[in-house]
Design an enzyme around this catalytic site. Structure first.
Site, PDB file in Angstrom:
ATOM      1  N   CYS A  67       0.835  -1.207   0.000  1.00  0.00           N
ATOM      2  CA  CYS A  67       0.000   0.000   0.000  1.00  0.00           C
ATOM      3  C   CYS A  67       0.876   1.266   0.000  1.00  0.00           C
ATOM      4  CB  CYS A  67      -0.907  -0.005   1.230  1.00  0.00           C
ATOM      5  SG  CYS A  67      -2.047   1.393   1.258  1.00  0.00           S
ATOM      6  N   CYS A  71       0.624   4.765   6.884  1.00  0.00           N
ATOM      7  CA  CYS A  71       0.027   4.586   8.222  1.00  0.00           C
ATOM      8  C   CYS A  71       1.011   3.841   9.141  1.00  0.00           C
ATOM      9  CB  CYS A  71      -1.279   3.820   8.117  1.00  0.00           C
ATOM     10  SG  CYS A  71      -2.357   4.466   6.815  1.00  0.00           S
ATOM     11  N   CYS A  74       0.449   0.168  10.293  1.00  0.00           N
ATOM     12  CA  CYS A  74      -0.041  -0.857   9.366  1.00  0.00           C
ATOM     13  C   CYS A  74       1.049  -1.720   8.728  1.00  0.00           C
ATOM     14  CB  CYS A  74      -0.871  -0.200   8.274  1.00  0.00           C
ATOM     15  SG  CYS A  74      -1.654  -1.433   7.208  1.00  0.00           S
ATOM     16  N   CYS A 111     -16.680  -8.788   5.556  1.00  0.00           N
ATOM     17  CA  CYS A 111     -16.010  -7.512   5.296  1.00  0.00           C
ATOM     18  C   CYS A 111     -14.734  -7.763   4.494  1.00  0.00           C
ATOM     19  CB  CYS A 111     -15.684  -6.844   6.627  1.00  0.00           C
ATOM     20  SG  CYS A 111     -14.831  -5.285   6.414  1.00  0.00           S
ATOM     21  N   CYS A 142     -19.670  -5.699   3.570  1.00  0.00           N
ATOM     22  CA  CYS A 142     -18.902  -4.518   3.968  1.00  0.00           C
ATOM     23  C   CYS A 142     -17.600  -4.541   3.174  1.00  0.00           C
ATOM     24  CB  CYS A 142     -18.605  -4.574   5.470  1.00  0.00           C
ATOM     25  SG  CYS A 142     -17.576  -3.214   6.040  1.00  0.00           S
ATOM     26  N   CYS A 202     -19.364   2.466   8.631  1.00  0.00           N
ATOM     27  CA  CYS A 202     -18.607   1.744   9.646  1.00  0.00           C
ATOM     28  C   CYS A 202     -17.338   2.560   9.851  1.00  0.00           C
ATOM     29  CB  CYS A 202     -18.282   0.333   9.157  1.00  0.00           C
ATOM     30  SG  CYS A 202     -17.159  -0.553  10.253  1.00  0.00           S
ATOM     31  N   ARG A 274     -17.841  -2.298  17.967  1.00  0.00           N
ATOM     32  CA  ARG A 274     -17.143  -3.566  17.689  1.00  0.00           C
ATOM     33  C   ARG A 274     -15.806  -3.674  18.406  1.00  0.00           C
ATOM     34  NH1 ARG A 274     -17.017  -3.657  12.265  1.00  0.00           N
ATOM     35  NH2 ARG A 274     -19.168  -4.307  12.429  1.00  0.00           N
TER      36      ARG A 274
HETATM   37  N1  SAM Z   1      -6.613   0.586   3.125  1.00  0.00           N
HETATM   38  C1  SAM Z   1      -7.904   0.873   3.622  1.00  0.00           C
HETATM   39  C2  SAM Z   1      -7.909   2.041   4.583  1.00  0.00           C
HETATM   40  O1  SAM Z   1      -6.936   2.293   5.252  1.00  0.00           O
HETATM   41  O2  SAM Z   1      -8.960   2.693   4.651  1.00  0.00           O
HETATM   42  C3  SAM Z   1      -8.578  -0.316   4.266  1.00  0.00           C
HETATM   43  C4  SAM Z   1      -7.824  -1.308   5.105  1.00  0.00           C
HETATM   44  S1  SAM Z   1      -7.105  -0.709   6.610  1.00  0.00           S
HETATM   45  C5  SAM Z   1      -6.076  -2.063   7.051  1.00  0.00           C
HETATM   46  C6  SAM Z   1      -8.451  -0.712   7.753  1.00  0.00           C
HETATM   47  C7  SAM Z   1      -8.183  -0.317   9.189  1.00  0.00           C
HETATM   48  O3  SAM Z   1      -7.517  -1.349   9.876  1.00  0.00           O
HETATM   49  C8  SAM Z   1      -7.324   0.894   9.444  1.00  0.00           C
HETATM   50  O4  SAM Z   1      -7.988   2.089   9.258  1.00  0.00           O
HETATM   51  C9  SAM Z   1      -6.925   0.684  10.899  1.00  0.00           C
HETATM   52  O5  SAM Z   1      -7.865   1.319  11.754  1.00  0.00           O
HETATM   53  C10 SAM Z   1      -6.982  -0.819  11.077  1.00  0.00           C
HETATM   54  N2  SAM Z   1      -5.632  -1.377  11.308  1.00  0.00           N
HETATM   55  C11 SAM Z   1      -4.662  -1.542  10.394  1.00  0.00           C
HETATM   56  N3  SAM Z   1      -3.546  -2.043  10.954  1.00  0.00           N
HETATM   57  C12 SAM Z   1      -3.826  -2.210  12.268  1.00  0.00           C
HETATM   58  C13 SAM Z   1      -3.060  -2.692  13.374  1.00  0.00           C
HETATM   59  N4  SAM Z   1      -1.812  -3.078  13.247  1.00  0.00           N
HETATM   60  N5  SAM Z   1      -3.659  -2.748  14.582  1.00  0.00           N
HETATM   61  C14 SAM Z   1      -4.946  -2.342  14.723  1.00  0.00           C
HETATM   62  N6  SAM Z   1      -5.703  -1.875  13.719  1.00  0.00           N
HETATM   63  C15 SAM Z   1      -5.148  -1.798  12.502  1.00  0.00           C
HETATM   64  C1  DTB Z   2     -11.127  -2.226  11.289  1.00  0.00           C
HETATM   65  O1  DTB Z   2     -11.427  -1.217  11.941  1.00  0.00           O
HETATM   66  N1  DTB Z   2     -10.278  -3.165  11.708  1.00  0.00           N
HETATM   67  C2  DTB Z   2     -10.128  -4.201  10.711  1.00  0.00           C
HETATM   68  C3  DTB Z   2     -11.142  -3.759   9.616  1.00  0.00           C
HETATM   69  N2  DTB Z   2     -11.609  -2.508  10.098  1.00  0.00           N
HETATM   70  C4  DTB Z   2     -10.756  -3.745   8.220  1.00  0.00           C
HETATM   71  C5  DTB Z   2      -8.722  -4.412  10.297  1.00  0.00           C
HETATM   72  C6  DTB Z   2      -7.782  -4.737  11.419  1.00  0.00           C
HETATM   73  C7  DTB Z   2      -6.433  -5.002  10.860  1.00  0.00           C
HETATM   74  C8  DTB Z   2      -5.448  -5.468  11.896  1.00  0.00           C
HETATM   75  C9  DTB Z   2      -4.095  -5.696  11.327  1.00  0.00           C
HETATM   76  C10 DTB Z   2      -4.039  -6.724  10.252  1.00  0.00           C
HETATM   77  O2  DTB Z   2      -4.547  -7.860  10.442  1.00  0.00           O
HETATM   78  O3  DTB Z   2      -3.423  -6.464   9.201  1.00  0.00           O
HETATM   79 FE1  SF4 Z   3      -2.806   1.202   3.388  1.00  0.00          FE
HETATM   80 FE2  SF4 Z   3      -2.715   0.032   5.749  1.00  0.00          FE
HETATM   81 FE3  SF4 Z   3      -3.033   2.670   5.630  1.00  0.00          FE
HETATM   82 FE4  SF4 Z   3      -5.053   1.022   4.813  1.00  0.00          FE
HETATM   83  S1  SF4 Z   3      -4.239   1.234   6.869  1.00  0.00           S
HETATM   84  S2  SF4 Z   3      -4.270   2.845   3.770  1.00  0.00           S
HETATM   85  S3  SF4 Z   3      -3.839  -0.692   3.977  1.00  0.00           S
HETATM   86  S4  SF4 Z   3      -1.218   1.519   4.942  1.00  0.00           S
END
Ligand code: SAM
Ligand code: DTB
Ligand code: SF4
Length: 338
Positions: A67, A71, A74, A111, A142, A202, A274
């Site tokens: 990506c 973030c 992430c 989702c 979702c 959501c 959630r």
């Molecule tokens: N890329 C899209 C976005 O950021 O909108 C969708 C997927 S992103 C992984 C969805 C959500 O997962 C993020 O907004 C964040 O709140 C959560 N998330 C990602 N990595 C995480 C982590 N290591 N621990 C907890 N929540 C995480």
């Molecule tokens: C949300 O708030 N949490 C989910 C879902 N929306 C997409 C994602 C959590 C991701 C946790 C880290 C991972 O498994 O990569």
């Molecule tokens: Fe990309 Fe992860 Fe950020 Fe979603 S949360 S925009 S997958 S870097």
């Protein structure tokens, strides 16, 4: 002689449908003695929901890694070296097979998440097919695909999408320490597009990223002040992944996580709150406290997107031990297009 119990005064706050909450007001809730806060959250919860019912959502990463966003939490960001291989968009048949398995295990909502900054037109066509196919199985749908451009939310709505997940992640003040490649306003714009298309919102965030209590209150105040507030509010506890900038940050006090759930419940009384990422790192007693504080939904299935979640059978055992059952409410009807 027994000392008389003196009730602690509650914080007066009128509770119309979408009250604007300031960070200060939310902070006052956080600062309540733990027992008073949980009691108040339970009262709110019981006024609107069956306290023993839980909604189950299963996650599938349909496009993993690589990506362009940065973030800091992430594992899928191309800016961090987490050893995760970037993948192409998953074929439709694999998505349907995963949705069937989730449904057989008892999940109500499916989702699908993609590691995109924003979907390209050909991506959206493919995802729309996935949404329609999952919907046909009789599940709620979702997706979380990043920022949406004009018209894309309508396209997803047309395909049968029930919910779009797009998180604010944290407070406006702390946001700049976590993400530099998209703004808070970008997120609000996407959320408005989703709302305007008549899709349920959501939207939640992450705690445990090194933010202060005031900053956690700032996130909840933002969410609760949306008009209307989101139908689903995922509260994630940071899952620390080696190679991300947030690996090694001081873990949040578990009671502070429970307080966050309680405060979300009180300020967004009718939302599904959630208990999201981070359950694999929690014991059963802590999860039960989260349910008591007003969580009535969780991610269910052996994986989140790229990290682990408790095994389905372990969750089934936990729910049985607590006498909890899967929410029997009919699927949430999306509001009509504005
Ligand atoms: N890329 C899209 C976005 O950021 O909108 C969708 C997927 S992103 C992984 C969805 C959500 O997962 C993020 O907004 C964040 O709140 C959560 N998330 C990602 N990595 C995480 C982590 N290591 N621990 C907890 N929540 C995480
Ligand atoms: C949300 O708030 N949490 C989910 C879902 N929306 C997409 C994602 C959590 C991701 C946790 C880290 C991972 O498994 O990569
Ligand atoms: Fe990309 Fe992860 Fe950020 Fe979603 S949360 S925009 S997958 S870097």
């Amino acid at each position: 002689m027994q000392t008389a119990y003196i009730p602690v005064p509650t914080i007066p706050k009128p509770m119309p449908e979408s009250a604007a909450w300031s960070a200060e007001e939310v902070l006052k809730l956080y600062d309540l003695p733990f027992m008073d806060l949980i009691h108040r959250a339970q009262q709110t919860h019981r006024a609107h929901f069956d306290p023993n019912a839980i909604q189950l959502s299963s996650l599938l990463s349909i496009k993993t890694g690589g990506c362009p966003e940065d973030c800091a939490y992430c594992p899928q960001s191309a800016h961090h070296d987490t050893g995760l291989e970037a993948d192409k968009l998953m074929p439709l048949e694999d998505v349907i097979a995963a949705a069937r398995a989730a449904q057989a295990g008892g999940a109500q909502r499916f989702c699908m998440g993609a590691a995109w900054r924003s979907p390209k037109p050909h991506h959206l066509e493919a995802v729309a097919e996935m949404v329609s196919a999952v919907k046909e199985l009789g599940m709620e749908t979702c997706v979380t695909l990043g920022m949406l451009a004009e018209g894309q939310a309508e396209q997803l709505k047309h395909a049968g999408l029930d919910y779009y997940n797009h998180n604010l992640d944290t407070s406006p003040e702390f946001y700049g320490k976590i993400i530099s490649t998209r703004t808070y306003q970008d997120r609000l714009d996407t959320l408005e597009r989703v709302r305007d298309a008549g899709i349920n919102v959501c939207c939640g965030g992450i705690v445990g990223m090194g933010e202060s209590r005031r900053e956690r209150a700032g996130l909840i105040a933002q969410l609760a002040s949306m008009e209307p507030y989101p139908e689903s509010v995922p509260i994630n506890n940071l899952v620390q992944v080696e190679g991300t900038p947030l690996a090694g940050v001081e873990a949040l006090d578990p009671f502070e996580f429970v307080r966050t759930i309680a405060v979300a419940r009180i300020t967004m009384p009718k939302a599904k709150v959630r208990l999201s990422a981070g359950r694999e790192q929690m014991d059963d007693a802590l999860q039960a406290l989260c349910f008591m504080a007003g969580a009535n939904s969780m991610f269910y299935g052996d994986a989140l997107l790229t990290t682990a979640n408790p095994q389905m059978q372990a969750d089934q055992r936990l729910l049985a031990r607590l006498g909890m059952h899967i929410d029997a409410e009919p699927a949430h009807e999306a509001p009509a297009c504005r």
